[in-house]
Design a protein around this motif. Structure first.
Motif, PDB file in Angstrom:
ATOM      1  N   TRP A 150       0.848  -1.189   0.000  1.00  0.00           N
ATOM      2  CA  TRP A 150       0.000   0.000   0.000  1.00  0.00           C
ATOM      3  C   TRP A 150       0.882   1.237   0.000  1.00  0.00           C
ATOM      4  O   TRP A 150       1.719   1.406   0.900  1.00  0.00           O
ATOM      5  N   GLU A 151       0.725   2.086  -0.995  1.00  0.00           N
ATOM      6  CA  GLU A 151       1.425   3.364  -1.007  1.00  0.00           C
ATOM      7  C   GLU A 151       0.570   4.416  -0.310  1.00  0.00           C
ATOM      8  O   GLU A 151      -0.650   4.298  -0.209  1.00  0.00           O
ATOM      9  N   LYS A 152       1.216   5.461   0.163  1.00  0.00           N
ATOM     10  CA  LYS A 152       0.579   6.470   1.000  1.00  0.00           C
ATOM     11  C   LYS A 152      -0.647   7.069   0.320  1.00  0.00           C
ATOM     12  O   LYS A 152      -0.596   7.481  -0.834  1.00  0.00           O
ATOM     13  N   GLY A 153      -1.748   7.089   1.064  1.00  0.00           N
ATOM     14  CA  GLY A 153      -2.956   7.734   0.608  1.00  0.00           C
ATOM     15  C   GLY A 153      -3.810   6.924  -0.345  1.00  0.00           C
ATOM     16  O   GLY A 153      -4.838   7.427  -0.820  1.00  0.00           O
ATOM     17  N   GLN A 154      -3.449   5.698  -0.622  1.00  0.00           N
ATOM     18  CA  GLN A 154      -4.178   4.895  -1.599  1.00  0.00           C
ATOM     19  C   GLN A 154      -5.191   3.980  -0.906  1.00  0.00           C
ATOM     20  O   GLN A 154      -4.918   3.411   0.153  1.00  0.00           O
ATOM     21  N   SER A 187      -8.454   5.478  -7.470  1.00  0.00           N
ATOM     22  CA  SER A 187      -9.595   5.264  -6.592  1.00  0.00           C
ATOM     23  C   SER A 187      -9.691   3.764  -6.287  1.00  0.00           C
ATOM     24  O   SER A 187      -8.813   3.211  -5.637  1.00  0.00           O
ATOM     25  N   ASP A 476       2.968   3.427   8.484  1.00  0.00           N
ATOM     26  CA  ASP A 476       3.338   4.845   8.406  1.00  0.00           C
ATOM     27  C   ASP A 476       4.487   5.208   9.330  1.00  0.00           C
ATOM     28  O   ASP A 476       4.865   6.376   9.451  1.00  0.00           O
TER      29      ASP A 476
END
Length: 497
Positions: A150-154, A187, A476
């Motif tokens: 998971w990349e940040k904000g996804q 999205s 994170d």
């Protein structure tokens, strides 16, 4: 070397690991079959598809059908499975479990010779084809590797598919390696593909924060047999995509990747299987350093029989087989098919880590030294008794299930970090467990091995330690508190809980 190595001298060496053949617990023999396109692959995905806390199996079938085996084992008893699902899914080289939509049910990323599939889990071991609805672009490739994070904000994970030889290249197969595909979510769908080129015939890949710097990177293991020259083991930064040029390049017949902190410094070592030497590299924080030959992990020849030709390693996996607090190493081995330069009867390795950090072969005495053409494999506690069992998928031979019946094993703890959606299973988190003997660290990853992986609680052996604390460093970088963890059971640790 310091750290975990040398810290468990108080736990005496037992007679050694012992396994019982429970392959008859499968409802029918399962074989990974096929011609040239299935010389590689043969992975197995290990995950809980119905929430009963028992690991289920999805095994590649190659030219034959893939199979979903639902675990029906009694606690602490013999291992037994029922077969479920479709019997017409062919061309499968491997699969990885991943909760893509974070609904609490594991989905399956299915690798194939031909278009890959995403199967959405229903939570009851049923699956629906979500390939088109989730926007996976169709590509008629020969896919043999996968990793995700998971990349940040996804809201959904970044998916990376590794491809092998371009079957349509009239000048191939040598020097005809395919490019690879990175799919970043738009999205809830995957709208665009970012290529990794040139590719060097990937057979394994793993996204890992190997520096513990908060920046996961993509490692790719490539098969020199087809890239022939000019290729090497690759490392990429993910965002933006760029290849690292500042580390020593290695070229080998790369088949699989395993990763685990062996030295107790919190940094994961890397094991890469190959034809000939199996290469363990020690993580120095800014670089990897080849382990000394005396460590006992190179496993470059069969350890039994009179076939002195080089071995062929495939799936590698670390796990504490006897729960003494030291990670052991299983390597699935087998000739590609009829390669005359390599051993034809090539037993799998079970390398037990000693207190001095060196490894000793135990497969023969453990009863698992079979010589079929092994491919994918897994170490997982299949019957809930706290001992890691072994699954092996074989090419043109029946799949094997080995139940760990080792006596006088140590204490253990299973840890399952959990987060709110997205990324409910905390991919990218680090779990640290400390006891009187020191600190062990494991990372939650998706990828590695050979064409298959698992989504299960992290297993820690503890030797004779009767108390342990655990903390989670979340993806994170936020570190949770140290807390006492119950022994000899699996504990879920929710973020903020």
């Amino acid at each position: 070397m310091k750290g975990v190595w040398g810290l468990f001298l108080a736990f005496p060496a037992a007679a050694g690991p012992v396994f019982t053949d429970d392959s008859a617990g499968l409802p029918a023999p399962h074989v990974y079959s096929g011609g040239w396109e299935h010389f590689v692959g043969g992975g197995v995905a290990v995950f809980d598809c119905n929430g009963d806390a028992l690991p289920d199996l999805f095994a590649a079938g190659g030219a034959g059908p893939a199979a979903l085996f639902v675990n029906r084992s009694a606690p602490d008893g013999p291992i037994r499975f029922d077969r479920a699902g479709r019997a017409d899914l062919t061309g499968v080289t491997g699969a990885y479990p991943l909760d893509i939509d974070s609904d609490g049910a594991m989905d399956l990323v299915v690798l194939r010779v031909g278009p890959n599939l995403i199967l959405r889990g229903g939570g009851d071991c049923s699956f629906a084809d979500a390939t088109e609805s989730w926007g996976l672009p169709p590509r008629d490739a020969w896919t043999t590797a996968f990793s995700a994070t998971w990349e940040k904000g996804q809201a959904r994970p970044t998916l990376v598919f590794g491809n092998y030889v371009d079957r349509s290249n009239p000048d191939g197969p040598f020097e005809a390696c395919e490019s690879h595909d990175i799919l970043r979510p738009d999205s809830t769908n995957y709208a665009e593909t970012e290529p990794i080129s040139p590719g060097y015939c990937a057979l394994s890949m793993l996204i890992s924060d190997w520096r513990r710097a908060g920046t996961p990177e993509l490692r790719i293991s490539n098969d020199r047999h087809y890239y022939v020259r000019g290729g090497y083991e690759q490392m990429f930064r993910l965002s933006p995509l760029s290849e690292r040029e500042d580390w020593a390049r290695v070229s080998l017949w790369g088949m699989g990747i395993a990763s685990r902190d062996l030295t107790g410094d919190g940094l994961p070592e890397v094991m890469m299987t190959s034809m000939g030497d199996q290469l363990l590299q020690i993580n120095r924080g800014d670089r990897f350093e080849n382990a000394p030959y005396t460590i006992g992990t190179y496993a470059q020849r069969p350890f039994l029989g009179d076939d002195g030709r080089p071995s062929t390693g495939w799936h590698a996996e670390f796990g504490d087989v006897d729960n003494d607090g030291r990670a052991d190493l299983f390597i699935a081995k087998g000739n590609v098919d009829q390669m005359p330069g390599n051993a034809m009867h090539d037993p799998n390795n079970l390398l037990m880590q000693r207190s001095d950090g060196n490894f000793t072969e135990a497969a023969l005495d453990a009863g698992i030294a079979t010589t079929a053409r092994a491919r994918g494999a897994a170490l997982a506690d299949l019957n809930g008794d706290g001992r890691l069992d072994i699954v092996v998928v074989n090419r043109r031979a029946a799949m094997e299930i080995w139940r760990n019946t080792t006596v006088e094993t140590g204490n253990w703890a299973g840890i399952e970090p959990m987060m709110p959606a997205p990324n409910r299973n905390a991919v990218g988190a680090w779990v640290e467990l400390r006891s009187e003997a020191g600190v062990q660290a494991q990372e939650v990853t998706v990828g590695g091995g050979h064409a298959g992986g698992q989504a299960l609680p992290l297993h820690f052996g503890l030797g004779r330690a009767d108390r342990a604390e655990v903390r989670v460093i979340w993806p994170d970088g936020t570190a949770g508190p140290w807390q006492v963890v119950p022994l000899n059971r699996v504990t879920a640790i929710p973020r903020g809980g």
